[in-house]
Motif scaffolding. Structure first.
Motif, mmCIF file in Angstrom:
data_model
loop_
_atom_site.group_PDB
_atom_site.id
_atom_site.type_symbol
_atom_site.label_atom_id
_atom_site.label_comp_id
_atom_site.label_asym_id
_atom_site.label_seq_id
_atom_site.Cartn_x
_atom_site.Cartn_y
_atom_site.Cartn_z
ATOM 1 N N ALA A 38 0.930 -1.307 0.643
ATOM 2 C CA ALA A 38 0.157 -0.013 0.292
ATOM 3 C C ALA A 38 0.319 0.994 0.514
ATOM 4 O O ALA A 38 1.833 1.493 0.509
ATOM 5 C CB ALA A 38 -0.895 0.138 1.259
ATOM 6 N N HIS A 39 0.127 1.957 -0.816
ATOM 7 C CA HIS A 39 0.960 3.783 -0.695
ATOM 8 C C HIS A 39 0.810 4.791 0.635
ATOM 9 O O HIS A 39 -0.440 4.379 0.642
ATOM 10 C CB HIS A 39 0.540 4.023 -2.051
ATOM 11 N N PRO A 430 16.730 8.855 7.387
ATOM 12 C CA PRO A 430 17.126 7.957 6.886
ATOM 13 C C PRO A 430 15.997 7.539 6.055
ATOM 14 O O PRO A 430 14.852 8.728 5.642
ATOM 15 C CB PRO A 430 16.172 7.232 8.147
ATOM 16 N N LEU A 431 16.013 7.809 4.454
ATOM 17 C CA LEU A 431 15.571 7.617 3.438
ATOM 18 C C LEU A 431 14.080 6.477 3.812
ATOM 19 O O LEU A 431 14.193 5.657 3.916
ATOM 20 C CB LEU A 431 16.727 7.198 2.360
ATOM 21 N N ARG A 432 13.170 7.122 3.001
ATOM 22 C CA ARG A 432 11.808 6.352 3.372
ATOM 23 C C ARG A 432 10.876 6.271 2.266
ATOM 24 O O ARG A 432 11.125 7.539 1.889
ATOM 25 C CB ARG A 432 10.920 7.526 4.689
ATOM 26 N N PHE A 433 10.376 5.171 2.461
ATOM 27 C CA PHE A 433 9.510 4.819 0.840
ATOM 28 C C PHE A 433 8.172 5.331 1.035
ATOM 29 O O PHE A 433 7.981 5.632 2.231
ATOM 30 C CB PHE A 433 9.314 3.644 0.653
ATOM 31 N N ALA A 434 7.797 5.532 0.571
ATOM 32 C CA ALA A 434 6.380 6.313 0.243
ATOM 33 C C ALA A 434 5.223 4.911 0.375
ATOM 34 O O ALA A 434 4.367 4.594 -0.746
ATOM 35 C CB ALA A 434 5.773 7.240 -0.770
ATOM 36 N N ASN A 435 5.169 4.041 1.052
ATOM 37 C CA ASN A 435 4.180 3.006 1.603
ATOM 38 C C ASN A 435 3.927 3.208 3.020
ATOM 39 O O ASN A 435 4.678 3.962 4.411
ATOM 40 C CB ASN A 435 4.964 2.136 2.221
ATOM 41 N N THR A 436 2.490 2.893 3.462
ATOM 42 C CA THR A 436 2.448 2.326 4.474
ATOM 43 C C THR A 436 2.937 1.129 5.148
ATOM 44 O O THR A 436 2.747 1.647 7.055
ATOM 45 C CB THR A 436 0.857 1.650 4.892
ATOM 46 N N GLY A 437 3.758 0.629 5.517
ATOM 47 C CA GLY A 437 4.906 -0.050 6.020
ATOM 48 C C GLY A 437 6.139 0.647 6.643
ATOM 49 O O GLY A 437 6.710 0.193 7.258
#
Length: 453
Positions: A38-39, A430-437
């Motif tokens: 999920a995004h 930190p680099l963080r992704f565009a995800n709910t998790g």
């Protein structure tokens, strides 16, 4: 592998996202099954992108980088003598706040004491007084064509790159050194507005550019203006009049210069940055926009693919309410927005598909690691991967990455598999992704679970 080859990763079709749940492991044999992740929007303070302030500690706006200028005389004391303490203090202070630095050296900053190394002044280097930009003779413009100054710049750039190329405290370096504010212009002393032209010759500019490219391979460089001399170099650009003198067709505007020099696609492999024009740093976020003169911000981002902008007003005095929200959204719109669209797990392999919802790629070769987390939330094993997010293009098909993991020796049970792109700066954002998790603090993204028997 060369920088150009690393950044040649580019794909062309549209990216489609859907909501989903983390993947569950399938047997080690057979084809893995992909599960959509999920995004959710990534944080506005992701590293190496967004708005930044002049160096300092602010709680008024999210940020991951800090800007500063430094006079060359603070580090260069002789033709080949350097004292790096002033630069070290700045880099250490910024790194201590978990941020990376963006900066330039200057010789001539209107209104500030000269940045010319003292030994060159003692040797009789020609300098010129000027009243413009409120300077009133405080700073002086050097003769950039003097062989002694040209040699000094070449020696400095070589020593600078030898010591600092790849330093994790540094995000980006703008070339500086030449012209007012190190911005590679001496207007109005340009041979047109005023009869005298104080800029270096093309030969001297080419020497400076060539020396920079030779001295830096890992740390990203940005030049002020696209030109015939830099169009083929591994150097990006910075627009210091962003959303004010950015859009075409005016000949001196930034995008028109990109067009005229045939480098409108250079952003795919080299970064674009700059400064939101000081006059509009605050009023651009009013509703309606309160600036007397400005250009459309969203269109400026879309045409430049900028990753970062100096915007001091967002930090001091800062914004509140809806104005703050609009500024945060504008900051988030800059640069990359990486998302893991789906994952497939087995007991001995992890595969992911990574897309980019942003306006520019991620430019650094930061490495990705995987880990197994037990039921008590403890990381019990880590695996390095050859994965890098470098060059994943916005709007393209997701890039598929796969790596083997070795779960042998783990106790029987169920483990959560996570991934992160490690910031090489100790304690860095930190680099963080565009995800709910995505975990906001540590950078770990949950991919799914595996069972070990």
């Amino acid at each position: 592998m060369s920088r150009a080859l690393r950044l040649a990763v580019a794909v062309t079709a549209a990216l489609t996202l859907a909501a989903g749940t983390p993947a569950a492991a399938h047997p080690a044999t057979g084809s893995p099954q992909w599960t959509t992740l999920a995004h959710a929007p990534a944080p506005a303070d992701n590293p190496l992108k967004g708005f930044m302030p002049y160096a300092g500690d602010y709680a008024t706006f999210p940020y991951s980088m800090e800007w500063f200028y430094l006079p060359l005389r603070d580090v260069m004391t002789g033709p080949r003598q350097f004292r790096w303490d002033a630069l070290e203090r700045q880099l250490d202070a910024i790194a201590g706040r978990g941020h990376q630095a963006v900066f330039r050296f200057y010789l001539d900053y209107p209104g500030k004491p000269t940045g010319i190394p003292q030994y060159l002044l003692d040797q009789g280097l020609l300098t010129r007084d000027y009243p413009d930009f409120g300077n009133n003779g405080v700073s002086v413009a050097p003769d950039y064509n003097d062989p002694r100054l040209v040699s000094a710049l070449e020696n400095f750039i070589t020593a600078f790159g030898r010591r600092y190329d790849g330093d994790p405290r540094i995000g980006f370096v703008t070339l500086g050194l030449i012209g007012f504010w190190g911005e590679w212009h001496t207007w109005p002393y340009d041979g047109w507005t005023q009869p005298e032209n104080w800029m270096p010759t093309t030969e001297v500019l080419t020497k400076v550019l060539s020396r920079y490219e030779a001295a830096f391979d890992r740390t990203r460089l940005l030049a002020r203006y696209p030109s015939a001399e830099n169009k083929d170099l591994n150097i990006g650009y910075h627009d210091d009049s962003f959303a004010f003198e950015t859009l075409p067709p005016t000949s001196w505007h930034f995008v028109q210069r990109l067009i005229d020099n045939g480098v409108t696609e250079k952003w795919r492999r080299e970064p674009i940055g700059g400064e939101l024009r000081p006059e509009i740093q605050s009023c651009l976020w009013d509703a309606p926009v309160g600036c007397a003169q400005y250009e459309d911000y969203a269109e400026s981002v879309a045409q430049t693919h900028a990753s970062w902008l100096l915007n001091q007003a967002a930090f001091d005095p800062g914004f509140t309410g809806a104005k703050y929200d609009r500024a945060v959204a504008a900051s988030r719109a800059l640069g990359y927005e990486l998302t893991v669209t789906s994952a497939a797990l087995t007991r001995d392999r992890v595969s992911v598909r990574v897309g980019n919802l942003g306006t520019a790629p991620f430019y650094y070769d930061w490495r990705t690691e995987l880990a197994a987390v037990d039921g008590k939330g403890r990381v019990v094993r880590r695996w390095g991967t050859p994965w890098t997010m470098t060059g994943i293009q916005p709007g393209a098909d997701a890039t598929q990455l796969s790596a083997r993991i070795d779960t042998r020796g783990l106790r029987d049970g169920r483990y959560t598999i996570v991934m992160r792109v490690a910031n090489p700066l100790p304690g860095g954002v930190p680099l963080r992704f565009a995800n709910t998790g995505q975990d906001s603090g540590t950078g770990w993204l949950t991919l799914g679970t595996v069972s070990v028997r």
